[in-house]
Design a protein around this motif. Structure first.
Motif, PDB file in Angstrom:
ATOM      1  N   VAL A 289       1.698  25.342  10.030  1.00  0.00           N
ATOM      2  CA  VAL A 289       1.170  24.045   9.611  1.00  0.00           C
ATOM      3  C   VAL A 289       0.240  23.533  10.706  1.00  0.00           C
ATOM      4  CG1 VAL A 289       1.771  21.645   9.082  1.00  0.00           C
ATOM      5  CG2 VAL A 289       3.170  23.521   8.186  1.00  0.00           C
ATOM      6  N   ASN A 290      -0.899  22.990  10.332  1.00  0.00           N
ATOM      7  CA  ASN A 290      -1.867  22.505  11.318  1.00  0.00           C
ATOM      8  C   ASN A 290      -1.372  21.210  11.948  1.00  0.00           C
ATOM      9  OD1 ASN A 290      -4.153  21.875  12.823  1.00  0.00           O
ATOM     10  ND2 ASN A 290      -5.169  20.908  11.083  1.00  0.00           N
ATOM     11  N   THR A 291      -1.020  21.273  13.206  1.00  0.00           N
ATOM     12  CA  THR A 291      -0.584  20.079  13.943  1.00  0.00           C
ATOM     13  C   THR A 291      -1.598  19.672  15.004  1.00  0.00           C
ATOM     14  OG1 THR A 291       0.648  21.469  15.509  1.00  0.00           O
ATOM     15  CG2 THR A 291       1.859  20.627  13.594  1.00  0.00           C
ATOM     16  N   THR A 292      -2.779  20.296  14.997  1.00  0.00           N
ATOM     17  CA  THR A 292      -3.757  20.026  16.053  1.00  0.00           C
ATOM     18  C   THR A 292      -4.509  18.717  15.859  1.00  0.00           C
ATOM     19  OG1 THR A 292      -5.637  21.118  14.952  1.00  0.00           O
ATOM     20  CG2 THR A 292      -4.129  22.524  16.232  1.00  0.00           C
ATOM     21  N   GLY A 293      -4.597  18.235  14.626  1.00  0.00           N
ATOM     22  CA  GLY A 293      -5.396  17.052  14.344  1.00  0.00           C
ATOM     23  C   GLY A 293      -6.880  17.342  14.229  1.00  0.00           C
ATOM     24  N   GLU A 294      -7.268  18.623  14.333  1.00  0.00           N
ATOM     25  CA  GLU A 294      -8.679  18.989  14.252  1.00  0.00           C
ATOM     26  C   GLU A 294      -9.042  19.453  12.848  1.00  0.00           C
ATOM     27  OE1 GLU A 294     -10.762  18.464  16.582  1.00  0.00           O
ATOM     28  OE2 GLU A 294      -9.431  18.092  18.287  1.00  0.00           O
ATOM     29  N   ARG A 295     -10.328  19.355  12.537  1.00  0.00           N
ATOM     30  CA  ARG A 295     -10.804  19.716  11.205  1.00  0.00           C
ATOM     31  C   ARG A 295     -10.916  21.233  11.056  1.00  0.00           C
ATOM     32  NH1 ARG A 295     -15.261  17.714  13.948  1.00  0.00           N
ATOM     33  NH2 ARG A 295     -17.013  19.170  14.168  1.00  0.00           N
TER      34      ARG A 295
ATOM     35  N   LEU B 188      -3.494  29.838  20.640  1.00  0.00           N
ATOM     36  CA  LEU B 188      -4.833  29.585  20.127  1.00  0.00           C
ATOM     37  C   LEU B 188      -4.720  29.397  18.624  1.00  0.00           C
ATOM     38  CD1 LEU B 188      -8.141  31.401  20.956  1.00  0.00           C
ATOM     39  CD2 LEU B 188      -7.462  31.117  18.574  1.00  0.00           C
ATOM     40  N   TYR B 189      -5.375  28.370  18.099  1.00  0.00           N
ATOM     41  CA  TYR B 189      -5.349  28.063  16.668  1.00  0.00           C
ATOM     42  C   TYR B 189      -6.762  28.149  16.095  1.00  0.00           C
ATOM     43  CZ  TYR B 189      -0.920  25.657  17.851  1.00  0.00           C
ATOM     44  OH  TYR B 189       0.339  25.332  18.312  1.00  0.00           O
ATOM     45  N   VAL B 190      -6.876  28.693  14.906  1.00  0.00           N
ATOM     46  CA  VAL B 190      -8.082  28.535  14.090  1.00  0.00           C
ATOM     47  C   VAL B 190      -7.672  27.676  12.911  1.00  0.00           C
ATOM     48  CG1 VAL B 190      -9.870  29.646  12.732  1.00  0.00           C
ATOM     49  CG2 VAL B 190      -8.986  30.778  14.773  1.00  0.00           C
ATOM     50  N   VAL B 191      -8.219  26.467  12.846  1.00  0.00           N
ATOM     51  CA  VAL B 191      -7.812  25.516  11.820  1.00  0.00           C
ATOM     52  C   VAL B 191      -8.416  25.906  10.481  1.00  0.00           C
ATOM     53  CG1 VAL B 191      -7.758  23.090  11.147  1.00  0.00           C
ATOM     54  CG2 VAL B 191      -7.651  23.705  13.571  1.00  0.00           C
ATOM     55  N   GLU B 192      -7.580  25.934   9.445  1.00  0.00           N
ATOM     56  CA  GLU B 192      -7.988  26.323   8.104  1.00  0.00           C
ATOM     57  C   GLU B 192      -8.021  25.103   7.183  1.00  0.00           C
ATOM     58  OE1 GLU B 192      -5.941  30.738   7.913  1.00  0.00           O
ATOM     59  OE2 GLU B 192      -4.683  28.994   7.492  1.00  0.00           O
ATOM     60  N   PRO B 193      -8.749  25.194   6.063  1.00  0.00           N
ATOM     61  CA  PRO B 193      -8.659  24.126   5.062  1.00  0.00           C
ATOM     62  C   PRO B 193      -7.246  24.082   4.466  1.00  0.00           C
ATOM     63  CG  PRO B 193     -10.536  25.589   4.651  1.00  0.00           C
ATOM     64  CD  PRO B 193      -9.688  26.259   5.679  1.00  0.00           C
ATOM     65  N   GLY B 194      -6.841  22.927   4.027  1.00  0.00           N
ATOM     66  CA  GLY B 194      -5.589  22.828   3.289  1.00  0.00           C
ATOM     67  C   GLY B 194      -4.352  22.633   4.130  1.00  0.00           C
ATOM     68  N   GLY B 195      -4.508  22.257   5.406  1.00  0.00           N
ATOM     69  CA  GLY B 195      -3.344  21.889   6.191  1.00  0.00           C
ATOM     70  C   GLY B 195      -2.686  22.994   6.978  1.00  0.00           C
ATOM     71  N   THR B 196      -3.337  24.158   7.123  1.00  0.00           N
ATOM     72  CA  THR B 196      -2.746  25.260   7.877  1.00  0.00           C
ATOM     73  C   THR B 196      -3.664  25.682   9.019  1.00  0.00           C
ATOM     74  OG1 THR B 196      -3.709  26.928   6.391  1.00  0.00           O
ATOM     75  CG2 THR B 196      -1.482  26.130   5.876  1.00  0.00           C
TER      76      THR B 196
ATOM     77  N   ALA C  91       0.848  -1.197   0.000  1.00  0.00           N
ATOM     78  CA  ALA C  91       0.000   0.000   0.000  1.00  0.00           C
ATOM     79  C   ALA C  91       0.876   1.237   0.000  1.00  0.00           C
ATOM     80  CB  ALA C  91      -0.904   0.012   1.231  1.00  0.00           C
ATOM     81  N   ARG C  92       0.473   2.248  -0.742  1.00  0.00           N
ATOM     82  CA  ARG C  92       1.251   3.473  -0.804  1.00  0.00           C
ATOM     83  C   ARG C  92       1.040   4.284   0.470  1.00  0.00           C
ATOM     84  NH1 ARG C  92       1.419   7.697  -5.888  1.00  0.00           N
ATOM     85  NH2 ARG C  92       3.046   9.066  -5.048  1.00  0.00           N
ATOM     86  N   VAL C  93       2.112   4.759   1.066  1.00  0.00           N
ATOM     87  CA  VAL C  93       2.033   5.537   2.298  1.00  0.00           C
ATOM     88  C   VAL C  93       2.030   7.015   1.947  1.00  0.00           C
ATOM     89  CG1 VAL C  93       3.132   6.072   4.491  1.00  0.00           C
ATOM     90  CG2 VAL C  93       3.262   3.751   3.558  1.00  0.00           C
ATOM     91  N   PRO C  94       0.946   7.740   2.223  1.00  0.00           N
ATOM     92  CA  PRO C  94       0.915   9.160   1.870  1.00  0.00           C
ATOM     93  C   PRO C  94       1.827   9.968   2.770  1.00  0.00           C
ATOM     94  CG  PRO C  94      -1.047   8.569   3.132  1.00  0.00           C
ATOM     95  CD  PRO C  94      -0.285   7.288   2.878  1.00  0.00           C
ATOM     96  N   GLY C  95       2.422  11.006   2.205  1.00  0.00           N
ATOM     97  CA  GLY C  95       3.245  11.910   2.998  1.00  0.00           C
ATOM     98  C   GLY C  95       2.383  12.954   3.662  1.00  0.00           C
ATOM     99  N   PRO C  96       2.979  13.864   4.451  1.00  0.00           N
ATOM    100  CA  PRO C  96       2.204  14.918   5.103  1.00  0.00           C
ATOM    101  C   PRO C  96       1.580  15.850   4.080  1.00  0.00           C
ATOM    102  CG  PRO C  96       4.565  15.327   5.300  1.00  0.00           C
ATOM    103  CD  PRO C  96       4.411  13.947   4.744  1.00  0.00           C
ATOM    104  N   MET C  97       0.394  16.344   4.401  1.00  0.00           N
ATOM    105  CA  MET C  97      -0.306  17.237   3.481  1.00  0.00           C
ATOM    106  C   MET C  97       0.484  18.542   3.336  1.00  0.00           C
ATOM    107  SD  MET C  97      -4.105  18.938   3.799  1.00  0.00           S
ATOM    108  CE  MET C  97      -4.935  17.364   3.678  1.00  0.00           C
ATOM    109  N   ALA C  98       0.688  18.949   2.122  1.00  0.00           N
ATOM    110  CA  ALA C  98       1.384  20.214   1.872  1.00  0.00           C
ATOM    111  C   ALA C  98       0.443  21.374   2.199  1.00  0.00           C
ATOM    112  CB  ALA C  98       1.829  20.291   0.425  1.00  0.00           C
ATOM    113  N   ALA C  99       0.950  22.372   2.898  1.00  0.00           N
ATOM    114  CA  ALA C  99       0.143  23.532   3.237  1.00  0.00           C
ATOM    115  C   ALA C  99      -0.224  24.302   1.974  1.00  0.00           C
ATOM    116  CB  ALA C  99       0.904  24.446   4.203  1.00  0.00           C
ATOM    117  N   SER C 100      -1.491  24.724   1.893  1.00  0.00           N
ATOM    118  CA  SER C 100      -1.963  25.428   0.699  1.00  0.00           C
ATOM    119  C   SER C 100      -1.703  26.931   0.778  1.00  0.00           C
ATOM    120  CB  SER C 100      -3.460  25.168   0.505  1.00  0.00           C
ATOM    121  OG  SER C 100      -4.187  25.640   1.621  1.00  0.00           O
TER     122      SER C 100
END
Length: 231
Positions: A84-90, A103-111, A32-41
């Protein structure tokens, strides 16, 4: 060897190399292919000097004047910045890391947009999950009865007396976002403060404080009824 023969031979060699590269790219343990970390958009990293000057400059908002923040006197870790989003939250979730005063506000695209915050001192802090049920620009401050019992001088700002008028001297600052849990007001807020030196420290009666310029930015990024996690 003729030119045509050499061309055919080179094309065959190139095709073989491409096939091998594709096969290697698909290899992983177990097939199975192992995906790398999502690149920040979006670009991440600490803000430039020019950006800091702009972010923490004096400003007018809602008819009130906010002074410039002497950001050079603040630990650079606590500057508003995209990470880079390291919180694990959506995306859309607000996360408060009380151990790091972030304090973090999680954004789409990995940031995530990260802010430095001040927190409640021992005995006046709160953690858990909730919803930012309500928010207000230039709110009135109405200290709860428990606070008034500790500081009777605050009685003039009680709910019954209508609270303290909005403005730069109001303890809630330029914005307040109210945390509810199971449909009930926790009495904890995310709010602005003029006391920029308190960012990164635990000195309040429990609320999460941000520099006024930061809480204005936060207010515009947090979606309605956002989930909040405080740990």
């Amino acid at each position: 060897m003729r030119f045509d023969d050499r061309l055919v031979q080179r094309r065959g060699l190139l095709a073989g190399m491409l096939s091998l590269t594709a096969a290697l790219a698909g290899c992983s343990t177990g097939g199975a292919r192992v995906p790398g970390p999502m690149a920040a958009s979006r670009p991440v990293g600490p803000p430039s000097e020019e950006e800091l000057v702009s972010r923490y400059a004096a400003m007018e908002d809602g008819g009130y004047q906010l002074p410039a923040v002497p950001f050079r006197q603040i630990d650079p870790r606590f500057y508003r910045q995209r990470v880079v989003n390291t919180t694990g939250e959506r995306a859309g979730t607000v996360v408060v890391d009380t151990r790091s005063n972030f304090l973090y506000v999680v954004e789409p695209g990995g940031t995530a947009m990260r802010y430095g915050v001040g927190l409640g001192r021992a005995g006046f802090d709160w953690s858990g999950e909730g919803v930012i049920h309500w928010r207000q620009k230039w709110p009135r401050w109405k200290p709860p009865a428990e606070m008034i019992a500790r500081q009777p001088s605050l009685a003039r700002y009680s709910v019954e007396n209508g609270g303290q008028e909005p403005g730069p001297n109001n303890p809630l600052g330029a914005r307040a976002l109210y945390i509810f849990q199971n449909g009930e007001d926790t009495l904890y807020r995310l709010h602005g403060t003029r006391e920029w030196a308190s960012i990164g420290k635990s000195v309040s009666s429990g609320c999460v404080r941000l520099i006024n310029q930061d809480v204005i930015d936060l207010y515009d990024r947090v979606p309605g009824k956002a989930r909040i996690v405080v740990f």
